[in-house]
Design an enzyme around this catalytic site. Structure first.
Site, PDB file in Angstrom:
ATOM      1  N   GLY A  36      15.848 -21.902  -6.214  1.00 50.46           N
ATOM      2  CA  GLY A  36      16.769 -21.674  -7.333  1.00 50.46           C
ATOM      3  C   GLY A  36      16.033 -21.689  -8.659  1.00 50.46           C
ATOM      4  N   ASP A  56      15.901 -33.469  -4.020  1.00 44.24           N
ATOM      5  CA  ASP A  56      15.740 -32.869  -2.698  1.00 44.24           C
ATOM      6  C   ASP A  56      16.821 -33.471  -1.800  1.00 44.24           C
ATOM      7  OD1 ASP A  56      15.049 -32.167  -0.142  1.00 44.24           O
ATOM      8  OD2 ASP A  56      12.917 -32.611  -0.373  1.00 44.24           O
ATOM      9  N   TYR A 145      15.834 -20.239  10.534  1.00 44.35           N
ATOM     10  CA  TYR A 145      17.054 -20.168   9.710  1.00 44.35           C
ATOM     11  C   TYR A 145      18.290 -20.171  10.604  1.00 44.35           C
ATOM     12  CZ  TYR A 145      20.294 -18.364   6.114  1.00 44.35           C
ATOM     13  OH  TYR A 145      21.338 -18.182   5.234  1.00 44.35           O
TER      14      TYR A 145
END
Ligand SMILES: NC(=O)c1ccc[n+]([C@@H]2O[C@H](COP(=O)([O-])OP(=O)(O)OC[C@H]3O[C@@H](n4cnc5c(N)ncnc54)[C@H](O)[C@@H]3O)[C@@H](O)[C@H]2O)c1
Length: 319
Positions: A36, A56, A145
Site C-alpha cells: 500500500g 504488521d 495466494y
C-alpha cells in the site's frame, strides 16, 4: 460504530475507509505499507473520526476501546506482489486472519474477510457459483495466494461455527479503479499505463482468456451490503460482464487514443483461462448488482493514471 480496516492504505482498503467514514462510522486503519501507500489515505489522516496505525497484522493486534466491525483486507493481491512475497502472502492469509478473527472475538465484533475469485483456481465450472469448490494447484507458484485465501475462509468459518463470531466472506472478482498501483502488474493498470506512455501493451498468451472487471464503487457497495446482511457463507461480488484480454486492450487503446502496439508474452503458469462470477446470491440476498459498465469505469480510472504518468513518470510492470 467503530471499525478496524486492515490493509487500509491499499487500493480497496482506502476506498472502504472512505465509505465507512461517509456512512458516519469511526475508522481505525491498519497497514504496514508492504504493497500500500500513504498517499491513499493522506486525505483522511487529519480527520478526528479516522486513526491510522502502522502495524504488521501478522503480529498480535491490540486496539483499545470498543470495535464493532473488523474488515480484513490486508494481503498482497496482485500476482507480481504475491509471487515476489510468497511467504508474507501465506503468513498474511493464515496468521493475519487468525489475529484479526481473535480481535473480532475479543471485542464481540462482526468480521468480514476479503477473499477472492482465485479460490476457484483455473475453474472447471463456468460461471463460478459459490457452491463450486474450485480447481487450485496447491504447489504451483500461485498456490501461495490461492491456498492462503482458502485457509483464511476455513479459519473464518471455524471461528463462526466454534466461537459463534458473526462472520462474512466476500469473494472479490478482479476490481479496478483509482488508487491501484501503476506498477502492480494487474491487467487494467498495466494496459492503461502502457497506453498512456505509448509503450507496447503486454498480452499474456493470445489474449483469448477472459476476465470480468468490477469498478471499485460497485465492489464497495456490495461489501457494505454484505457486512450489513446476515449471510455467513461466502458471497461472490463481481461484475458478470465477461471480456477477453484482447477486448480490454482494444477498449483502453480506444479511450486513451493511444497508438501503442500489442506485444505477446508467455502465459503464466496456472493462469485461469476463464473467470466470471455467478452473482445470483448477491442479487437475491443483498439486492446488489453492478451499475458501472466497463467503458464508464475505465473513463473514471484513466485520469488517475494520467496524472501519475505525467507527474511521476509511472511505468507498468509485467511478470
Ligand atoms: N483488487 C482486486 O481485484 C482483488 C480481488 C480479489 C481479492 N482482493 C483482496 O482484497 C484485499 C485488498 O486488495 P487490494 O487490491 O486493495 O491490494 P493492495 O495491495 O492495494 O492492498 C493490500 C494492503 O494490505 C497491506 N498489507 C499486506 N500485508 C500486510 C500485513 N502483514 N500487515 C499490514 N498490512 C498489510 C498492504 O500494505 C496494502 O496496503 C486483499 O486481501 C486481496 O486479496 C482484491
Amino acid at each position: 460504530m467503530r471499525v478496524l480496516i486492515t490493509g487500509a492504505a491499499g487500493f480497496l482498503g482506502s476506498h472502504l475507509c472512505d465509505r465507512y467514514l461517509a456512512e458516519g462510522h469511526e475508522v481505525i486503519g491498519m497497514d504496514n505499507f508492504i504493497t500500500g501507500h500513504p498517499d491513499n489515505i493522506a486525505h483522511l489522516v487529519e480527520r478526528p473520526d479516522f486513526r491510522f496505525v502502522e502495524q504488521d497484522v501478522t503480529k498480535f493486534i491490540q486496539v483499545d476501546g470498543p470495535v464493532g466491525g473488523v474488515l480484513h483486507f490486508a494481503s498482497p493481491a496482485s500476482p507480481i506482489d504475491y509471487l515476489e512475497k510468497p511467504i508474507q502472502t501465506l503468513k498474511v492469509g493464515s496468521l493475519c486472519t487468525h489475529n484479526a478473527l481473535g480481535l473480532a472475538k475479543a471485542k464481540g465484533a462482526r468480521f468480514l474477510l476479503a477473499s477472492t475469485s482465485e479460490v476457484y483456481g483455473d475453474p472447471k465450472v463456468h460461471p463460478q457459483p459459490e457452491s463450486y469448490w474450485g480447481h487450485v494447484n496447491p504447489v504451483g507458484p500461485r498456490g501461495v495466494y490461492d491456498e492462503a485465501k482458502r485457509f483464511a475462509e476455513a479459519m473464518t468459518m471455524a471461528y463462526h461455527r466454534y466461537h459463534g463470531v458473526e462472520t462474512r466472506i466476500v469473494r472479490i472478482f478482479n476490481t479496478y479503479g483509482p488508487r491501484m498501483r501503476p506498477a502492480d502488474g494487474r491487467v487494467v493498470s498495466n494496459f492503461i499505463v502502457q497506453a498512456l506512455r505509448g509503450d507496447p501493451i503486454s498480452i499474456y498468451g493470445e489474449g483469448s482468456q477472459t476476465r470480468s472487471f468490477t469498478y471499485v464503487d460497485d465492489l464497495v457497495e456490495g461489501i457494505y451490503r454484505l457486512f450489513q446482511s446476515d449471510r455467513a457463507e461466502p458471497t461472490n461480488v463481481g461484475n458478470p460482464g465477461e471480456f477477453t484480454i484482447r477486448e480490454l486492450a482494444a477498449a483502453v487503446l480506444d479511450l486513451t487514443g493511444s497508438t501503442s502496439q500489442l506485444t505477446h508474452l508467455p502465459l503464466p503458469e496456472d493462469d485461469p483461462k476463464v473467470r466470471q462470477p455467478d452473482i445470483a446470491v448477491a442479487r437475491v440476498v443483498l439486492g446488489w448488482q453492478p451499475r458501472v459498465p466497463l467503458l464508464e469505469g475505465l473513463q473514471k480510472t484513466i485520469p488517475y493514471f494520467q496524472q501519475l504518468v505525467e507527474r511521476e513518470g509511472a511505468v507498468a510492470r509485467t511478470l
